[in-house]
Design a protein around this motif. Structure first.
Motif, mmCIF file in Angstrom:
data_model
loop_
_atom_site.group_PDB
_atom_site.id
_atom_site.type_symbol
_atom_site.label_atom_id
_atom_site.label_comp_id
_atom_site.label_asym_id
_atom_site.label_seq_id
_atom_site.Cartn_x
_atom_site.Cartn_y
_atom_site.Cartn_z
ATOM 1 N N LYS A 123 0.833 -1.202 0.000
ATOM 2 C CA LYS A 123 0.000 0.000 0.000
ATOM 3 C C LYS A 123 0.870 1.255 0.000
ATOM 4 O O LYS A 123 0.593 2.227 -0.717
ATOM 5 C CB LYS A 123 -0.927 0.010 1.213
ATOM 6 C CG LYS A 123 -1.826 1.245 1.288
ATOM 7 C CD LYS A 123 -2.782 1.182 2.458
ATOM 8 C CE LYS A 123 -3.618 2.444 2.570
ATOM 9 N NZ LYS A 123 -4.460 2.711 1.397
ATOM 10 N N GLY A 124 1.931 1.237 0.811
ATOM 11 C CA GLY A 124 2.815 2.397 0.873
ATOM 12 C C GLY A 124 3.508 2.661 -0.446
ATOM 13 O O GLY A 124 3.635 3.813 -0.877
ATOM 14 N N GLY A 150 -3.741 4.731 6.346
ATOM 15 C CA GLY A 150 -3.240 3.363 6.359
ATOM 16 C C GLY A 150 -1.760 3.200 6.098
ATOM 17 O O GLY A 150 -1.275 2.070 6.002
ATOM 18 N N LEU A 151 -1.014 4.290 6.004
ATOM 19 C CA LEU A 151 0.430 4.194 5.749
ATOM 20 C C LEU A 151 1.191 4.017 7.056
ATOM 21 O O LEU A 151 0.805 4.565 8.096
ATOM 22 C CB LEU A 151 0.932 5.444 5.036
ATOM 23 C CG LEU A 151 0.321 5.768 3.674
ATOM 24 C CD1 LEU A 151 1.012 6.987 3.074
ATOM 25 C CD2 LEU A 151 0.406 4.579 2.722
ATOM 26 N N ASP A 152 2.293 3.266 6.999
ATOM 27 C CA ASP A 152 3.120 3.164 8.197
ATOM 28 C C ASP A 152 3.836 4.489 8.421
ATOM 29 O O ASP A 152 3.938 5.323 7.507
ATOM 30 C CB ASP A 152 4.109 2.002 8.085
ATOM 31 C CG ASP A 152 5.195 2.231 7.046
ATOM 32 O OD1 ASP A 152 5.964 3.198 7.171
ATOM 33 O OD2 ASP A 152 5.281 1.438 6.080
ATOM 34 N N PRO A 153 4.316 4.753 9.637
ATOM 35 C CA PRO A 153 4.866 6.072 9.966
ATOM 36 C C PRO A 153 6.001 6.537 9.061
ATOM 37 O O PRO A 153 6.087 7.727 8.729
ATOM 38 C CB PRO A 153 5.351 5.895 11.415
ATOM 39 C CG PRO A 153 4.489 4.817 11.969
ATOM 40 C CD PRO A 153 4.253 3.874 10.822
ATOM 41 N N ILE A 154 6.876 5.629 8.640
ATOM 42 C CA ILE A 154 8.017 6.021 7.811
ATOM 43 C C ILE A 154 7.552 6.446 6.423
ATOM 44 O O ILE A 154 7.968 7.489 5.900
ATOM 45 C CB ILE A 154 9.040 4.876 7.720
ATOM 46 C CG1 ILE A 154 9.658 4.600 9.101
ATOM 47 C CG2 ILE A 154 10.133 5.214 6.701
ATOM 48 C CD1 ILE A 154 10.594 3.417 9.138
ATOM 49 N N VAL A 155 6.672 5.653 5.817
ATOM 50 C CA VAL A 155 6.162 6.001 4.483
ATOM 51 C C VAL A 155 5.333 7.275 4.558
ATOM 52 O O VAL A 155 5.417 8.145 3.677
ATOM 53 C CB VAL A 155 5.342 4.847 3.897
ATOM 54 C CG1 VAL A 155 4.700 5.255 2.574
ATOM 55 C CG2 VAL A 155 6.220 3.619 3.690
ATOM 56 N N ARG A 156 4.511 7.398 5.610
ATOM 57 C CA ARG A 156 3.701 8.607 5.781
ATOM 58 C C ARG A 156 4.596 9.841 5.810
ATOM 59 O O ARG A 156 4.329 10.840 5.141
ATOM 60 C CB ARG A 156 2.885 8.523 7.075
ATOM 61 C CG ARG A 156 2.173 9.821 7.437
ATOM 62 C CD ARG A 156 1.537 9.743 8.824
ATOM 63 N NE ARG A 156 1.184 11.081 9.262
ATOM 64 C CZ ARG A 156 2.013 11.902 9.884
ATOM 65 N NH1 ARG A 156 3.268 11.525 10.136
ATOM 66 N NH2 ARG A 156 1.610 13.112 10.242
ATOM 67 N N ARG A 157 5.671 9.785 6.573
ATOM 68 C CA ARG A 157 6.590 10.924 6.673
ATOM 69 C C ARG A 157 7.229 11.211 5.318
ATOM 70 O O ARG A 157 7.354 12.380 4.922
ATOM 71 C CB ARG A 157 7.653 10.617 7.733
ATOM 72 C CG ARG A 157 8.866 11.551 7.751
ATOM 73 C CD ARG A 157 8.479 12.973 7.996
ATOM 74 N NE ARG A 157 7.738 13.124 9.229
ATOM 75 C CZ ARG A 157 7.124 14.241 9.582
ATOM 76 N NH1 ARG A 157 7.149 15.285 8.773
ATOM 77 N NH2 ARG A 157 6.486 14.315 10.724
ATOM 78 N N LEU A 160 4.580 12.878 3.010
ATOM 79 C CA LEU A 160 4.292 14.256 3.423
ATOM 80 C C LEU A 160 5.467 15.186 3.107
ATOM 81 O O LEU A 160 5.262 16.320 2.659
ATOM 82 C CB LEU A 160 3.963 14.306 4.913
ATOM 83 C CG LEU A 160 2.608 13.749 5.336
ATOM 84 C CD1 LEU A 160 2.455 13.831 6.855
ATOM 85 C CD2 LEU A 160 1.460 14.479 4.655
ATOM 86 N N ASN A 161 6.673 14.732 3.353
ATOM 87 C CA ASN A 161 7.848 15.564 3.062
ATOM 88 C C ASN A 161 7.948 15.874 1.574
ATOM 89 O O ASN A 161 8.273 17.002 1.179
ATOM 90 C CB ASN A 161 9.124 14.874 3.537
ATOM 91 C CG ASN A 161 9.316 14.957 5.040
ATOM 92 O OD1 ASN A 161 8.671 15.759 5.712
ATOM 93 N ND2 ASN A 161 10.197 14.130 5.577
ATOM 94 N N THR A 162 7.674 14.877 0.738
ATOM 95 C CA THR A 162 7.713 15.083 -0.711
ATOM 96 C C THR A 162 6.684 16.113 -1.143
ATOM 97 O O THR A 162 6.964 17.012 -1.943
ATOM 98 C CB THR A 162 7.479 13.757 -1.440
ATOM 99 O OG1 THR A 162 8.503 12.825 -1.077
ATOM 100 C CG2 THR A 162 7.486 13.952 -2.946
ATOM 101 N N ILE A 163 5.472 15.993 -0.609
ATOM 102 C CA ILE A 163 4.408 16.944 -0.943
ATOM 103 C C ILE A 163 4.780 18.348 -0.474
ATOM 104 O O ILE A 163 4.605 19.333 -1.210
ATOM 105 C CB ILE A 163 3.082 16.494 -0.305
ATOM 106 C CG1 ILE A 163 2.593 15.209 -0.976
ATOM 107 C CG2 ILE A 163 2.023 17.598 -0.399
ATOM 108 C CD1 ILE A 163 1.465 14.519 -0.241
ATOM 109 N N LYS A 164 5.297 18.458 0.731
ATOM 110 C CA LYS A 164 5.659 19.773 1.268
ATOM 111 C C LYS A 164 6.774 20.415 0.451
ATOM 112 O O LYS A 164 6.722 21.611 0.132
ATOM 113 C CB LYS A 164 6.078 19.659 2.730
ATOM 114 C CG LYS A 164 6.345 21.002 3.396
ATOM 115 C CD LYS A 164 6.621 20.855 4.881
ATOM 116 C CE LYS A 164 6.810 22.208 5.547
ATOM 117 N NZ LYS A 164 7.039 22.074 7.011
#
Length: 226
Positions: A123-124, A150-157, A160-164
């Motif tokens: 999913k990530g 539903g993303l694990d914390p590492i993938v979520r970060r 988000l960093n890429t989007i920012k």
């Protein structure tokens, strides 16, 4: 006032079978990363669909400075038997604006396998590919619908960093629906709270912790203290 990029929503209403947005008036400008929050059925996805043109308002109008919209869903819509390389070939021929170099730079950054069918991705990995595709036609308006769900914390970060980073470098408008108030705290500089099709709160929320945001969220909805 001159604005290079903007979204103006003027007196917009939309009636669906069991839900309605009523007389929304709101504007977004370049450089804003907006967190759109609210309970299920509050109207978040409906509002994104109206802005993107997937839905048409029953009343009012939505003015956009650009039609270069990137819409990233919480699921990958592409056929899962295709590979990353095959998707690039398809998008090169299909889209008027498509940057293969940008696409593969994101793929490499996320360390995604280029030759495997995307159906075997986690999913990530699928969400990282989805973000890569969305950003590879250099959108000036970025609509994100529950992309961290539903993303694990590492993938979520990482996502988000890429989007920012993209938002800062391009000064695009980002509107992101989320149920995770840490998403708001991490990258957003504005928060809009929807409830039953109406805007209850619209304020700058830069440099506020997720705990502070949750307290304001609960107070606005009348939930009281935790």
């Amino acid at each position: 006032m001159t604005r290079n990029m903007f979204v103006d929503i003027k007196n917009v209403s939309k009636n669906l079978t069991d839900f309605s947005l009523e007389n929304l008036n709101i504007s977004f400008e370049k450089g804003e990363i907006i967190g759109l929050v609210g309970e299920n059925g509050a109207g978040k996805t409906t509002l994104l669909n109206l802005i993107s043109g997937i839905l048409k308002p029953d009343k009012g109008q939505i003015l956009l400075s650009s039609n270069n919209i990137g819409y990233c869903f919480d699921a990958l819509p592409e056929p899962e038997n295709l590979t990353i390389e095959q998707l690039n070939t398809i998008f090169t021929g299909l889209l008027a604006v498509w940057d293969s170099d940008t696409y593969f730079s994101f793929v490499d950054e996320f360390k995604l396998p280029k030759g495997k069918p995307i159906g075997v991705f986690s999913k990530g990995m699928k969400m990282q590919l989805n973000v890569s595709i969305t950003l590879s036609h250099n959108p000036t308006l970025l609509l994100l619908d529950e992309v961290t769900a539903g993303l694990d914390p590492i993938v979520r970060r990482t996502v988000l960093n890429t989007i920012k980073e993209y938002a800062i470098s391009s000064e695009c408008i980002v509107i992101m629906t989320t149920h995770n108030l840490e998403d708001i705290s991490d990258i957003c500089n504005r928060l809009i709270l929807l409830n039953n099709g109406s805007i209850l709160l619209d304020d700058n929320f830069e440099d506020k912790s997720s705990k502070e945001i949750e307290l304001i969220f609960r107070k606005t909805l009348g939930y009281g203290d935790m």
